[in-house]
Design an enzyme around this catalytic site. Structure first.
Site, PDB file in Angstrom:
ATOM      1  N   TYR A 177       0.838  -1.209   0.000  1.00  0.00           N
ATOM      2  CA  TYR A 177       0.000   0.000   0.000  1.00  0.00           C
ATOM      3  C   TYR A 177       0.871   1.256   0.000  1.00  0.00           C
ATOM      4  O   TYR A 177       0.692   2.163  -0.817  1.00  0.00           O
ATOM      5  CB  TYR A 177      -0.913  -0.033   1.227  1.00  0.00           C
ATOM      6  N   LYS A 186       1.370   4.114  -2.968  1.00  0.00           N
ATOM      7  CA  LYS A 186       0.985   5.516  -2.779  1.00  0.00           C
ATOM      8  C   LYS A 186       2.191   6.444  -3.003  1.00  0.00           C
ATOM      9  O   LYS A 186       2.047   7.545  -3.545  1.00  0.00           O
ATOM     10  CB  LYS A 186       0.396   5.719  -1.382  1.00  0.00           C
TER      11      LYS A 186
HETATM   12  N1  LIG Z   1      -9.689   6.007   4.896  1.00  0.00           N
HETATM   13  C1  LIG Z   1      -8.471   6.394   5.193  1.00  0.00           C
HETATM   14  O1  LIG Z   1      -8.081   6.473   6.356  1.00  0.00           O
HETATM   15  C2  LIG Z   1      -7.517   6.788   4.089  1.00  0.00           C
HETATM   16  C3  LIG Z   1      -6.275   7.318   4.462  1.00  0.00           C
HETATM   17  C4  LIG Z   1      -5.391   7.702   3.472  1.00  0.00           C
HETATM   18  C5  LIG Z   1      -5.740   7.558   2.153  1.00  0.00           C
HETATM   19  N2  LIG Z   1      -6.943   7.035   1.828  1.00  0.00           N
HETATM   20  C6  LIG Z   1      -7.241   6.876   0.408  1.00  0.00           C
HETATM   21  O2  LIG Z   1      -8.500   7.453   0.111  1.00  0.00           O
HETATM   22  C7  LIG Z   1      -9.069   6.783  -1.007  1.00  0.00           C
HETATM   23  C8  LIG Z   1     -10.500   6.391  -0.697  1.00  0.00           C
HETATM   24  O3  LIG Z   1     -10.480   5.550   0.432  1.00  0.00           O
HETATM   25  P1  LIG Z   1     -11.750   5.232   1.325  1.00  0.00           P
HETATM   26  O4  LIG Z   1     -11.277   5.272   2.724  1.00  0.00           O
HETATM   27  O5  LIG Z   1     -12.900   6.050   0.896  1.00  0.00           O
HETATM   28  O6  LIG Z   1     -11.927   3.700   0.957  1.00  0.00           O
HETATM   29  P2  LIG Z   1     -13.225   2.831   0.658  1.00  0.00           P
HETATM   30  O7  LIG Z   1     -12.781   1.422   0.807  1.00  0.00           O
HETATM   31  O8  LIG Z   1     -14.378   3.320   1.450  1.00  0.00           O
HETATM   32  O9  LIG Z   1     -13.490   3.140  -0.876  1.00  0.00           O
HETATM   33  C9  LIG Z   1     -12.653   2.674  -1.899  1.00  0.00           C
HETATM   34  C10 LIG Z   1     -13.509   2.480  -3.132  1.00  0.00           C
HETATM   35  O10 LIG Z   1     -12.646   2.050  -4.195  1.00  0.00           O
HETATM   36  C11 LIG Z   1     -13.282   1.003  -4.871  1.00  0.00           C
HETATM   37  N3  LIG Z   1     -12.286   0.130  -5.499  1.00  0.00           N
HETATM   38  C12 LIG Z   1     -11.445  -0.736  -4.876  1.00  0.00           C
HETATM   39  N4  LIG Z   1     -10.738  -1.409  -5.786  1.00  0.00           N
HETATM   40  C13 LIG Z   1     -11.142  -0.973  -7.005  1.00  0.00           C
HETATM   41  C14 LIG Z   1     -10.779  -1.313  -8.331  1.00  0.00           C
HETATM   42  N5  LIG Z   1      -9.900  -2.286  -8.595  1.00  0.00           N
HETATM   43  N6  LIG Z   1     -11.373  -0.654  -9.340  1.00  0.00           N
HETATM   44  C15 LIG Z   1     -12.298   0.297  -9.102  1.00  0.00           C
HETATM   45  N7  LIG Z   1     -12.693   0.654  -7.864  1.00  0.00           N
HETATM   46  C16 LIG Z   1     -12.116   0.009  -6.826  1.00  0.00           C
HETATM   47  C17 LIG Z   1     -14.053   0.247  -3.806  1.00  0.00           C
HETATM   48  O11 LIG Z   1     -15.100  -0.547  -4.361  1.00  0.00           O
HETATM   49  C18 LIG Z   1     -14.555   1.383  -2.932  1.00  0.00           C
HETATM   50  O12 LIG Z   1     -15.826   1.830  -3.343  1.00  0.00           O
HETATM   51  C19 LIG Z   1      -8.137   5.613  -1.308  1.00  0.00           C
HETATM   52  O13 LIG Z   1      -7.263   5.975  -2.339  1.00  0.00           O
HETATM   53  C20 LIG Z   1      -7.378   5.452  -0.019  1.00  0.00           C
HETATM   54  O14 LIG Z   1      -6.104   4.829  -0.211  1.00  0.00           O
HETATM   55  C21 LIG Z   1      -7.847   6.643   2.756  1.00  0.00           C
END
Ligand SMILES: NC(=O)c1ccc[n+]([C@@H]2O[C@H](COP(=O)([O-])OP(=O)(O)OC[C@H]3O[C@@H](n4cnc5c(N)ncnc54)[C@H](O)[C@@H]3O)[C@@H](O)[C@H]2O)c1
Length: 474
Positions: A150, A154
């Protein structure tokens, strides 16, 4: 901001941050092309979004699907103005010896290559003024055990952000990223349910004492995608509640008994005019900033550089007259002379860094119990830290670290401290960024630095840089 014709493509739209992004860009007048691999979740989302938007099921691990989907989006909407690469596979939390090659490669395919291919395909339909915003992660900037795939994916995405920003500068397409800390979404809830993360412990490690709400990440993305950020490209903006600026053993915030309200709900925005002090100003650039805050109804006081007793006196008068200071803008660095002799180092540091410290110390006595904002605005020497601008560069580095230290110290008291590194030719763009950073939309941004420099700091070799050309950018 209203422009009903504009189209935003949002990947991972059905996830926690994705939903907030859809909602936010709709508020900004965009039509949404919502992409996700999860078809049922996408249908459920579309039902909530209303007319004029469309969902596209697409697996970002597949180049064929990406190419076909972006072509469908273009055929349906006829244009793409914004791409938000938000979808990702979350961290597996597996140790190196427990990680399969397939699992490692899949994270890179979905989190790095997929967004890059999305950008490549979307850019075919983008014109000048379009923007790509990548949702990276603090995990791509700071190392953690058991985040191998991961975190690498990133960090690679952050690098792609800078590369594409450089490559597309001449085309007027901006590429930026946000690096969120922990956000309360299904991704994190899943980790908590699987006992892979203890959120109470996480809250103690965050200077602000809470996780971000998805709308706080969306707000940063919306700013970066907007015309207000037209000189921001190649920049990576941490939205992390101060996590990255805390470097001590032990807690960054006292333990909290339950989930803080501000983590669940956006607090009611205050409509009251703010008291804004622009300190160390008096020059043309700080006047542009002051005018922008005045135009939105704030009371703005510009203090010219002064000695300690006079600064103390000035803030005492402001406290008596206005009752508080809501926003302090340290502009001394913006107005600093371009000193270029070693002998001028101390006088430049005193006029800028020490002056900023003094203003912050005195302003803190006037700030409300919670909600104060300090912005340190500096003008970057062109091309980074160069010998001919050594005093200016040293003052900026010192000031940036001062801001980070104070962000770590003051977050628990509800005061945010943010650094804004501008390039001299863009005072209006620096003012627009300052307005955003001082607003409630930036409520989870503290200890971070935003570069408003037309991409200068993203170019590895400034001498060869194709400077971002904003002609005709809306
Ligand atoms: N939640 C956190 O704490 C956090 C922290 C840092 C970064 N992020 C980043 O924020 C972004 C959104 O995260 P989130 O927390 O809303 O996650 P989430 O799991 O709620 O949403 C991720 C979405 O991406 C979709 N997805 C996964 N694999 C996929 C693929 N192969 N093709 C198309 N869609 C796909 C999933 O179906 C889901 O709807 C991500 O890039 C994550 O790395 C999140």
């Amino acid at each position: 901001m209203q422009n009903p014709a504009k189209v935003a493509v949002i990947t991972g739209a059905a996830g926690g941050i994705g939903r907030a992004l859809c909602q936010g860009f709709i508020e900004d007048g965009y039509r949404i092309a919502a992409l996700d691999v999860d078809a049922p979740a996408l249908s459920e989302l579309l039902a909530q979004l209303g007319e004029g938007h469309q969902g596209f099921t697409c697996d970002l691990a597949s180049e064929t699907q990406i190419v076909a989907t972006v072509a469908q989006v273009a055929a349906r909407f006829g244009r793409i103005d914004v791409l938000v690469n938000n979808a990702a596979l979350g961290p597996s939390m597996a140790a190196t010896c427990d990680t399969t090659l397939e699992g490692f490669a899949l994270a890179l395919a979905v989190n790095t290559l997929g967004p890059t291919l999305m950008a490549r395909e979307a850019a075919r339909h983008m014109g000048r003024g379009a923007a790509v915003v990548n949702v990276a992660s603090l995990a791509g900037l700071l190392a953690n055990p058991k985040r191998n795939a991961y975190a690498s994916s990133k960090a690679a995405l952050i690098s792609m952000t800078r590369s594409l920003a450089c490559e597309w500068a001449e085309r007027g397409i901006r590429v930026t990223a946000v690096a969120p800390g922990y956000v309360l979404t299904p991704m994190v809830a899943g980790l908590e349910q699987a006992a892979k993360v203890d959120l109470q412990q996480v809250r103690r490690r965050i200077p602000m004492g809470r996780l971000a709400r998805p709308d706080e990440i969306a707000a940063a993305v919306r700013f970066l995608a907007s015309a207000e950020a037209r000189q921001v490209t190649g920049s990576v903006l941490p939205v992390d509640g101060g996590w990255a600026c805390f470097n001590q053993p032990g807690d960054a915030h006292p333990p909290v008994a339950s989930v803080p309200d501000a983590e669940r709900h956006r607090p009611q925005a205050s409509a009251a005019a703010r008291v804004v002090v622009v300190s160390g100003g008096g020059g043309a650039a700080s006047e542009v900033i002051a005018a922008r805050f005045r135009a939105q109804g704030d009371t703005v006081i510009v203090l010219e550089p002064q000695a300690e007793a006079a600064v103390r006196q000035a803030f005492a008068v402001i406290q008596r007259q206005y009752g508080r200071v809501d926003v302090l803008i340290n502009a001394a660095l913006l107005e600093a002379p371009r000193a270029d002799h070693p002998e001028s180092l101390m006088s430049t540091l005193n006029r800028t860094l020490t002056a900023a410290f003094l203003s912050i110390r005195e302003a803190l006595n006037c700030m409300p119990v919670s909600g104060g904002v300090v912005l340190n605005i500096g003008s970057l020497p062109a091309g980074g830290t160069v010998a001919a601008r050594q005093a200016q560069a040293a003052a900026w580095q010192g000031s940036e670290m001062l801001g980070r230290c104070q962000a770590a110290e003051l977050a628990a008291a509800g005061v945010r401290v943010v650094n804004l590194a501008g390039a001299a030719p863009y005072p209006g763009d620096i003012a627009a960024a300052a307005l955003f950073l001082a607003s409630a939309s930036a409520s989870y941004i503290t200890g971070a630095t935003l570069y408003v420099d037309g991409g200068r700091s993203a170019f590895a070799n400034a001498a060869q840089a194709a400077i971002f050309d904003d002609t005709e950018v809306a």
